[in-house]
Every structure is written in structure tokens, then in C-alpha cells.
Design a protein around this motif. Structure first.
Motif, PDB file in Angstrom:
ATOM      1  N   HIS A  76      -0.538  -6.342 -12.825  1.00 10.55           N
ATOM      2  CA  HIS A  76      -1.158  -5.379 -11.917  1.00 10.55           C
ATOM      3  C   HIS A  76      -2.649  -5.324 -12.235  1.00 10.55           C
ATOM      4  CE1 HIS A  76      -1.735  -0.883 -10.713  1.00 10.55           C
ATOM      5  NE2 HIS A  76      -2.138  -1.694  -9.758  1.00 10.55           N
ATOM      6  N   THR A  97       8.150  -4.417 -11.714  1.00  8.68           N
ATOM      7  CA  THR A  97       8.683  -3.994 -10.417  1.00  8.68           C
ATOM      8  C   THR A  97      10.108  -4.505 -10.351  1.00  8.68           C
ATOM      9  OG1 THR A  97       6.478  -4.395  -9.518  1.00  8.68           O
ATOM     10  CG2 THR A  97       8.171  -3.785  -7.956  1.00  8.68           C
ATOM     11  N   TYR A 130      11.646  -1.826   1.116  1.00 11.15           N
ATOM     12  CA  TYR A 130      10.938  -2.584   0.078  1.00 11.15           C
ATOM     13  C   TYR A 130      11.945  -3.302  -0.828  1.00 11.15           C
ATOM     14  CZ  TYR A 130       7.195  -3.694  -3.223  1.00 11.15           C
ATOM     15  OH  TYR A 130       6.277  -4.359  -4.010  1.00 11.15           O
ATOM     16  N   CYS A 184       2.814  -5.927  -5.611  1.00 15.63           N
ATOM     17  CA  CYS A 184       2.313  -6.260  -4.279  1.00 15.63           C
ATOM     18  C   CYS A 184       2.850  -5.346  -3.181  1.00 15.63           C
ATOM     19  CB  CYS A 184       2.612  -7.720  -3.958  1.00 15.63           C
ATOM     20  SG  CYS A 184       4.343  -8.125  -3.922  1.00 15.63           S
ATOM     21  N   ASN A 185       2.195  -5.456  -2.028  1.00 10.28           N
ATOM     22  CA  ASN A 185       2.600  -4.664  -0.867  1.00 10.28           C
ATOM     23  C   ASN A 185       3.848  -5.268  -0.235  1.00 10.28           C
ATOM     24  OD1 ASN A 185       0.340  -3.137  -1.255  1.00 10.28           O
ATOM     25  ND2 ASN A 185      -0.881  -4.226   0.283  1.00 10.28           N
ATOM     26  N   GLU A 193       3.822  -8.727   1.231  1.00  8.18           N
ATOM     27  CA  GLU A 193       3.563  -9.846   0.302  1.00  8.18           C
ATOM     28  C   GLU A 193       4.823 -10.229  -0.477  1.00  8.18           C
ATOM     29  OE1 GLU A 193      -0.818  -9.311  -1.479  1.00  8.18           O
ATOM     30  OE2 GLU A 193       0.440  -7.524  -1.668  1.00  8.18           O
ATOM     31  N   ASP A 233      -2.172   3.642  -7.847  1.00  6.85           N
ATOM     32  CA  ASP A 233      -2.363   2.379  -7.126  1.00  6.85           C
ATOM     33  C   ASP A 233      -1.090   1.520  -7.179  1.00  6.85           C
ATOM     34  OD1 ASP A 233      -4.358   0.386  -5.907  1.00  6.85           O
ATOM     35  OD2 ASP A 233      -3.456  -0.759  -7.558  1.00  6.85           O
ATOM     36  N   THR A 273       1.413   3.059  -4.844  1.00  8.76           N
ATOM     37  CA  THR A 273       0.992   2.941  -3.446  1.00  8.76           C
ATOM     38  C   THR A 273       1.373   1.572  -2.880  1.00  8.76           C
ATOM     39  OG1 THR A 273      -0.811   4.480  -3.835  1.00  8.76           O
ATOM     40  CG2 THR A 273      -1.010   3.099  -1.875  1.00  8.76           C
ATOM     41  N   HIS A 274       1.318   0.531  -3.735  1.00 15.70           N
ATOM     42  CA  HIS A 274       1.752  -0.789  -3.281  1.00 15.70           C
ATOM     43  C   HIS A 274       3.216  -0.731  -2.832  1.00 15.70           C
ATOM     44  CE1 HIS A 274      -1.764  -2.525  -5.395  1.00 15.70           C
ATOM     45  NE2 HIS A 274      -1.647  -3.437  -4.453  1.00 15.70           N
ATOM     46  N   GLU A 288       0.592   2.820   1.879  1.00 17.42           N
ATOM     47  CA  GLU A 288      -0.632   3.623   2.017  1.00 17.42           C
ATOM     48  C   GLU A 288      -0.363   4.948   2.707  1.00 17.42           C
ATOM     49  OE1 GLU A 288      -3.777   3.191   1.293  1.00 17.42           O
ATOM     50  OE2 GLU A 288      -3.812   1.134   0.530  1.00 17.42           O
TER      51      GLU A 288
END
Ligand code: F6P
Length: 412
Positions: free
Chosen positions: A148, A159, A314, A345-346, A349, A386, A389-390, A394
Motif C-alpha cells: 500500500h 487484503t 468487492y 486497489c480499487n 483494478e 486511504d 477507501t480503496h 470513494e
């Protein structure tokens, strides 16, 4: 019709062990579909390692309908350890070996955390069983070496499938608690699963929580006093006259009676991996806040709620990407590895090119990185924000209602 499948006649078996998550069925279905495409017959082993003991308990998953979004695990789970443990000193590895042979299993995919995959790694190393690990835990504390990067800092994060779905549950739980806490001007001490690490506890901050307690920061006598000062200040300054304080079930808390700083057990009976059941620290903390600060405080255990329910979008996409990587390992007959996400990652991705495989010898427990939590303010940092948020996106938000109605004076 030509049928030239690469692994025609070979059998792959999947098992899931340890605490369940909402993403396990998605992992099973994703691996099953891809392995079938390569020509494998795909079996499911029931109740983790337990399904390879005794006479065995194995089912055929090939071309059977499978709901990947339904939470939990259709193969069921257990905390069975094939290796000798304090609870069960018998070495049951010979039973596992015998059943792998009896059922004609050529490759094993083990969906689990540190315990299940630790046992799989030992079987691979000691007995040469072809194994591919597959990560899962809502606690998110299984080392995946997922990097990260934030504001020029690069760290190894985690993750893990199961965590994103559970994170939504915890954030939503906190957001809901807020409305009742505000109505009664209360402090809610909200207990969250996380035996060794505070990854999941931090997700409550996305539901409006701030001050938090995690296993990585021991609450000894001095730190407890500091905590009470912070609580008093935060409560006074809270715009809504209420506070949600998420605490990990595994936080070590100073006990005035015994003079010791320790976790609170729900039961001291240990499972086959040597873990006792935790639970109840929130009750102690809430009573002490009430007694010391004279503020109405209540405890609420989120318990199995975040671990239950449907697989999130996700998690669905992540398990598919990881299954693509698992199949890559299968194709190359590259065993003793576990697919992982390369980087935090988002959603869009989550693709195989963002996955890699780590040696199962590298897996183990990964506490929350110190860059994610400020032990002085007891708050999660912008870098953690952060990270999450991924995963949550957002636009993830929770409802607020700041009441500043003008005060009416009496007529006389
Ligand atoms: O899966 C890990 C975990 O969620 C821990 O946080 C918790 O201590 C444990 O599971 C409890 O699971 P169970 O009660 O099912 O053994």
C-alpha cells in the motif's frame, strides 16, 4: 466432439476451514468453475480437514448449481487440525493421506486463514501433497504481502477475502448505533471481532466512530487513564453529544482487581489450534467509563453479524481474480503457493494482473501496521482511511443529522 482438456481425469478437491466469511462460497465457485474448464473433476471436502478423517466426507461439485453470493460456506467448516495439538494429541495425518488416496484426490485447494493454510503448508512440505492455499479471514490478519502506497510511504498491508464484506457490516453497525447513542447522549462501546489485530475494528470509523481500542495497543494502567481523558474530551466536543468507541475483542485491558493487563475470555476452552474464545471486554470498558466519567455508557457486541450475510461486490470480484491466479498455479503445477493481491486497489483494478502468488511458508499473522493507528490519540490514521477507501469506495458514507434548532424562550 473433441475433448482435449489439459487435466482430464484429474481430481481437484476444495476445503474450507476456520471461521467462515461471506466470501467463501464465491471462492469455491470461482475455483470450481475455472478448474472444471481445465478438465478437472472438482470435489468438495466437508467441514475442513475433518472431511478427510475416518471414512471421509467428500461431495462432487462438478457441474452442480452453486450460489457464489450466499454467505458462509456450503462445504461447512471446522477448526480441525490434522496435526497433534494440546486438545487432540493424536497425529491424524495418516488418515488424511489415506483418504486423499481413497478418493483419488490429486490436488488440494485449502480456503483458510493462518491455521488451515499453516496445516496445508506442513502437509505440502512433509508429505509432498500438491496444495494451493486460498486466503480468507474477516479479521484481515493473514499476511498477504499486499503493498500500500500513500503520501510517499510504502508498506506491506493485507487484503483478504471476507474482510470487505465484514467491513461493510461493521461500518453499517456503527452508523446505526449512532442514532440511538445520539438520542440518549450515550457512549456506545462497540466490540468487534479481531483476536490479534485491529484491521476490522477500524472499519467502524467509516460509520462515524473515532476513538478506538485494538489488540496491538495494550491498555495498561497508565494508558487506561490516558484513554479516559481522551474519552471525556471527545464526548464533550462531539457535535451530536454521543460517541461510538469500537474495541477489538482481543484488546488487553488492565484489570483493577487482579492488577493484570489481559484479554477477556468468553470461554477458556481451547480449539485444536490453541485458541480460546474471546468476548466481553466491551462490558468491562463501558462500566468503567460510566463509573469513572459519570457518562451513560453501554456495551454492544457486534459478534457474528459482520461475519454473516451476503458476499459484497468487492469480495466477489477479488475472489474471482484470485481464482484466476490459482488456476495459473494449477496450470504450471506450482504448488505450496497462495494467490494474493499485489497492491491495495480499487474495485475496478481487481484483475489477475494485480495478483501474484506467495510461498505458503511466508504466510502468518500480520498485525495492523503502525502507520495505520496513532497510539497516542487512539485514532486510525489517514493512511488507514486511504486503505479502506480503496475497498469501500470513494462514495461510501453514512447518514448524519446535526440538530441545531433555535431555542425558544418562555413568554414570561
Ligand atoms: O475468523 C476469526 C474470528 O472471526 C475471530 O475474530 C474470532 O475470535 C473467531 O473467529 C470466533 O469464531 P468462532 O466463535 O466461530 O470460533
Amino acid at each position: 466432439m473433441r475433448e482435449e482438456k489439459l487435466f482430464k481425469g484429474k481430481t481437484l478437491a476444495i476445503l474450507s476451514g476456520g471461521g467462515d466469511t461471506p466470501a467463501i462460497n464465491s471462492s469455491i465457485e470461482s475455483v470450481r468453475n475455472r478448474a472444471t474448464m481445465l478438465g478437472f473433476k472438482v470435489y468438495g471436502i466437508k467441514r475442513g480437514w475433518k472431511g478427510l478423517l475416518g471414512d471421509g466426507d467428500v461431495v462432487d461439485l462438478t457441474q452442480k448449481p452453486y450460489n457464489p453470493l450466499y454467505g458462509g460456506t456450503a462445504l461447512r467448516s471446522s477448526r480441525t487440525n490434522p496435526f497433534p495439538s494440546k486438545k487432540n494429541p493424536e497425529d491424524r495425518v495418516p488418515q488424511v493421506m489415506r483418504n486423499l488416496k481413497r478418493y483419488g484426490i490429486d490436488v488440494l485447494v485449502t480456503i483458510g486463514g493462518d491455521d488451515t493454510n499453516g496445516a496445508a503448508k506442513r502437509l505440502y512440505e512433509q508429505e509432498g501433497i500438491p496444495v494451493i492455499g486460498f486466503p480468507k479471514t474477516i479479521d484481515n490478519d493473514l499476511r498477504t504481502l499486499t503493498w500500500h502506497e500513500f503520501n510517499g510511504k510504502k508498506i506491506d498491508a493485507v487484503t483478504c477475502p471476507g474482510f470487505p464484506s465484514a467491513a461493510l457490516g461493521v461500518a453499517d453497525f456503527a452508523a446505526r448505533l449512532k442514532t440511538t447513542a445520539e438520542s440518549h447522549a450515550r457512549i456506545m462501546v462497540m466490540e468487534v471481532m479481531g483476536r490479534d489485530a485491529g484491521w476490522l475494528t477500524g472499519t467502524a470509523t467509516f460509520g462515524g466512530a473515532s476513538l478506538s481500542l485494538i489488540p496491538e495497543v495494550e491498555m495498561n494502567k497508565e494508558r487506561k487513564e490516558h484513554f479516559f481523558d481522551l474519552v471525556q474530551k471527545a464526548y464533550k466536543e462531539s457535535p451530536d453529544g454521543a460517541l461510538i468507541i469500537p474495541v477489538s475483542e482481543g484488546v488487553r485491558w488492565y484489570n483493577e482487581q487482579t492488577g493484570k493487563t489481559d484479554v477477556v475470555y468468553a470461554s477458556t476452552e481451547q480449539d485444536e489450534y490453541g485458541h480460546a474464545r474471546l468476548g466481553g471486554v466491551s462490558g468491562t470498558i463501558a462500566s468503567e467509563i460510566s463509573a469513572k466519567l459519570k457518562i451513560d455508557a453501554r456495551a454492544q457486541i457486534t459478534g457474528y453479524y459482520p461475519r454473516s450475510g451476503m458476499c459484497s461486490a468487492y469480495d466477489r470480484r477479488m475472489t474471482q481474480a484470485l481464482a484466476d491466479k490459482a488456476v495459473d498455479l494449477l496450470l504450471r503445477e506450482d504448488y505450496g503457493k497462495m494467490p494474493v493481491l499485489n497492491k491495495v486497489c480499487n474495485f475496478d483494478e481487481l484483475e489477475e494482473y494485480n495478483c501474484s502468488a506467495i510461498d505458503m511458508g511466508k504466510i502468518g499473522n500480520r498485525p495492523l501496521p503502525e502507520e495505520y493507528f496513532d497510539a497516542e490519540t487512539l485514532c486510525f490514521t489517514p493512511m488507514y482511511k486511504d486503505f479502506l477507501t480503496h475497498i469501500l469506495g470513494e462514495n461510501y458514507t453514512y447518514p448524519t443529522f446535526h440538530t441545531d434548532f433555535p431555542k425558544v424562550a418562555p413568554k414570561e
